[in-house]
Design a protein around this motif. Structure first.
Motif, PDB file in Angstrom:
ATOM      1  N   VAL A 160      -9.441  -6.541   7.428  1.00  0.00           N
ATOM      2  CA  VAL A 160     -10.532  -6.614   6.449  1.00  0.00           C
ATOM      3  C   VAL A 160     -10.598  -5.337   5.618  1.00  0.00           C
ATOM      4  N   ARG A 161     -10.474  -4.188   6.254  1.00  0.00           N
ATOM      5  CA  ARG A 161     -10.550  -2.917   5.538  1.00  0.00           C
ATOM      6  C   ARG A 161      -9.429  -2.796   4.509  1.00  0.00           C
ATOM      7  N   LEU A 162      -8.216  -3.126   4.924  1.00  0.00           N
ATOM      8  CA  LEU A 162      -7.071  -2.986   4.017  1.00  0.00           C
ATOM      9  C   LEU A 162      -7.107  -4.028   2.899  1.00  0.00           C
ATOM     10  N   ALA A 163      -7.537  -5.241   3.215  1.00  0.00           N
ATOM     11  CA  ALA A 163      -7.592  -6.300   2.206  1.00  0.00           C
ATOM     12  C   ALA A 163      -8.684  -6.051   1.185  1.00  0.00           C
ATOM     13  N   ALA A 164      -9.769  -5.388   1.603  1.00  0.00           N
ATOM     14  CA  ALA A 164     -10.894  -5.131   0.703  1.00  0.00           C
ATOM     15  C   ALA A 164     -10.692  -3.896  -0.155  1.00  0.00           C
ATOM     16  N   ASP A 165      -9.653  -3.128   0.113  1.00  0.00           N
ATOM     17  CA  ASP A 165      -9.407  -1.857  -0.582  1.00  0.00           C
ATOM     18  C   ASP A 165      -8.964  -2.111  -2.023  1.00  0.00           C
ATOM     19  N   VAL A 166      -9.699  -1.543  -2.987  1.00  0.00           N
ATOM     20  CA  VAL A 166      -9.351  -1.730  -4.400  1.00  0.00           C
ATOM     21  C   VAL A 166      -8.634  -0.507  -4.977  1.00  0.00           C
ATOM     22  N   GLY A 167      -8.309   0.461  -4.110  1.00  0.00           N
ATOM     23  CA  GLY A 167      -7.575   1.635  -4.575  1.00  0.00           C
ATOM     24  C   GLY A 167      -6.181   1.277  -5.038  1.00  0.00           C
ATOM     25  N   ALA A 168      -5.755   1.856  -6.144  1.00  0.00           N
ATOM     26  CA  ALA A 168      -4.462   1.494  -6.732  1.00  0.00           C
ATOM     27  C   ALA A 168      -3.294   2.151  -6.009  1.00  0.00           C
ATOM     28  N   GLY A 169      -3.256   3.474  -5.970  1.00  0.00           N
ATOM     29  CA  GLY A 169      -2.147   4.186  -5.359  1.00  0.00           C
ATOM     30  C   GLY A 169      -2.503   4.706  -3.979  1.00  0.00           C
ATOM     31  N   ALA A 170      -1.502   5.339  -3.314  1.00  0.00           N
ATOM     32  CA  ALA A 170      -1.713   5.844  -1.963  1.00  0.00           C
ATOM     33  C   ALA A 170      -2.834   6.875  -1.916  1.00  0.00           C
ATOM     34  N   ALA A 171      -2.930   7.709  -2.955  1.00  0.00           N
ATOM     35  CA  ALA A 171      -3.952   8.755  -2.975  1.00  0.00           C
ATOM     36  C   ALA A 171      -5.335   8.210  -3.319  1.00  0.00           C
ATOM     37  N   ASP A 172      -5.355   6.966  -3.776  1.00  0.00           N
ATOM     38  CA  ASP A 172      -6.615   6.377  -4.234  1.00  0.00           C
ATOM     39  C   ASP A 172      -7.183   5.370  -3.238  1.00  0.00           C
ATOM     40  N   ARG A 173      -6.532   5.237  -2.091  1.00  0.00           N
ATOM     41  CA  ARG A 173      -6.962   4.238  -1.108  1.00  0.00           C
ATOM     42  C   ARG A 173      -8.355   4.557  -0.582  1.00  0.00           C
ATOM     43  N   GLN A 174      -9.140   3.535  -0.380  1.00  0.00           N
ATOM     44  CA  GLN A 174     -10.490   3.701   0.141  1.00  0.00           C
ATOM     45  C   GLN A 174     -10.522   3.755   1.668  1.00  0.00           C
ATOM     46  N   TYR A 175      -9.681   2.948   2.305  1.00  0.00           N
ATOM     47  CA  TYR A 175      -9.773   2.781   3.749  1.00  0.00           C
ATOM     48  C   TYR A 175      -8.480   3.131   4.484  1.00  0.00           C
ATOM     49  N   GLY A 176      -7.645   3.971   3.882  1.00  0.00           N
ATOM     50  CA  GLY A 176      -6.414   4.374   4.543  1.00  0.00           C
ATOM     51  C   GLY A 176      -5.214   3.610   4.031  1.00  0.00           C
ATOM     52  N   ALA A 177      -4.034   4.214   4.233  1.00  0.00           N
ATOM     53  CA  ALA A 177      -2.806   3.635   3.694  1.00  0.00           C
ATOM     54  C   ALA A 177      -2.187   2.573   4.600  1.00  0.00           C
TER      55      ALA A 177
END
Length: 321
Positions: A160-177
């Motif tokens: 759920v955390r990874l699927a909900a992440d709207v961060g574009a790049g690795a440095a912009d991830r909300q919930y980890g890479a």
């Protein structure tokens, strides 16, 4: 050769044959299990982008970046192309690994546990009493769902955390890479139990879903199908009847528990947020969602989800084969 020697020789031969037969059955069971896991894994991976979009649409109203307007809202029609542009094509499969580790074994465990629990929980003679049969089948399905979920929930949390992440790049991830990073981020912010956020809601939802999913289907077979029709025959008419019954059962089970699924995922996304909305509370989440979004907030992606869930009915029919 004496009579005793012949008898001993025949007994040894029969024992050897039984051992070979048992070995063959075990090998066949292992082969069938491996084939089932591979097939389920391949299908799950192939269809995962739909699941990712589902989670994204269900949780975007709890995502600080979407709420603030920093990231525009997603819609089902445009989500696939937009995610591919913003996160790359592989971004459509973000969270697929924990989803596989959660989804594939839980299906097998649910069916296996359900049969075991039904032997313990279904009252004797319940097949003659529809209400007793429903209670026994529902209890077995609920227990099976709750136990299987407890074993795989951290993978569900990471999915759920990874699927909900709207961060574009690795440095912009909300919930980890990745899966490990998602766990570590949650644990560092809220402790070891953070990865079980929403578990209580999930148990209620899963238990209710499995109780209805298995209980209604198994009971309806007994009540609605004639004695000779309770064992699946490979005829178009019989398979069509079973498929329709299974689809209706899946629809009832999914519709009843859908709001709980929304609440659980919102609670997961809210873990470690700088702008916590739900305070880790089921009651607070319900009041917040209703106040901001109305009843519609509890049924995000509902129509599309019901369409895709129809395949779940085929599992019930397939298990009868």
């Amino acid at each position: 050769m004496s009579w005793h020697s012949k008898q001993h020789s025949n007994a040894s031969l029969q024992q050897q044959q039984r051992q070979q037969s048992s070995k063959a059955r075990n090998q066949q069971l292992f082969s069938d299990l491996a084939a089932s896991i591979i097939t389920s894994g391949a299908y799950t991976t192939l269809t995962y982008p739909v699941h990712r979009v589902k989670v994204l649409l269900q949780t975007q109203d709890a995502n600080p970046r979407v709420i603030s307007g920093k990231v525009p809202r997603y819609s089902f029609v445009h989500s696939f192309g937009r995610l591919a542009r913003e996160q790359g094509v592989l971004g459509l499969w973000r969270g697929n690994l924990p989803y596989l580790l959660r989804h594939v074994p839980s299906i097998s465990m649910s069916f296996a546990f359900k049969d075991a629990f039904r032997g313990w929980l279904a009252p004797k003679g319940s097949s003659q009493n529809p209400l007793s049969a429903l209670a026994g089948n529902a209890a077995a399905g609920a227990a099976a769902g709750a136990l299987s979920l407890a074993l795989v929930y951290p993978f569900e949390f990471a999915t759920v955390r990874l699927a909900a992440d709207v961060g574009a790049g690795a440095a912009d991830r909300q919930y980890g890479a990745g899966m490990k990073a998602a766990w570590l981020q949650a644990v560092r912010s809220e402790g070891l139990l953070a990865c079980y956020q929403g578990f209580g809601v999930a148990v209620i939802s899963m238990a209710a879903y499995k109780a209805l999913y298995f209980g209604l289907y198994d009971t309806a077979k007994t009540v609605l199908l004639p004695e000779e029709g309770r064992h699946l025959q490979l005829t178009p008419s019989d398979i069509l009847k079973r498929t329709g019954l299974a689809a209706f059962t899946t629809y009832i089970a999914a519709s009843t528990t859908y709001p709980l699924d929304i609440i659980r995922k919102r609670l997961i996304v809210d873990v470690g947020s700088d702008h916590k909305q739900y305070q880790g509370s089921f009651r607070h989440a319900v009041s917040c969602i209703y106040a901001r979004e109305g009843v519609r907030g509890f049924y995000r992606f509902y129509g599309f989800d019901m369409f895709f869930r129809m395949g779940g009915g085929l599992l019930l029919v397939g298990y009868d084969l």
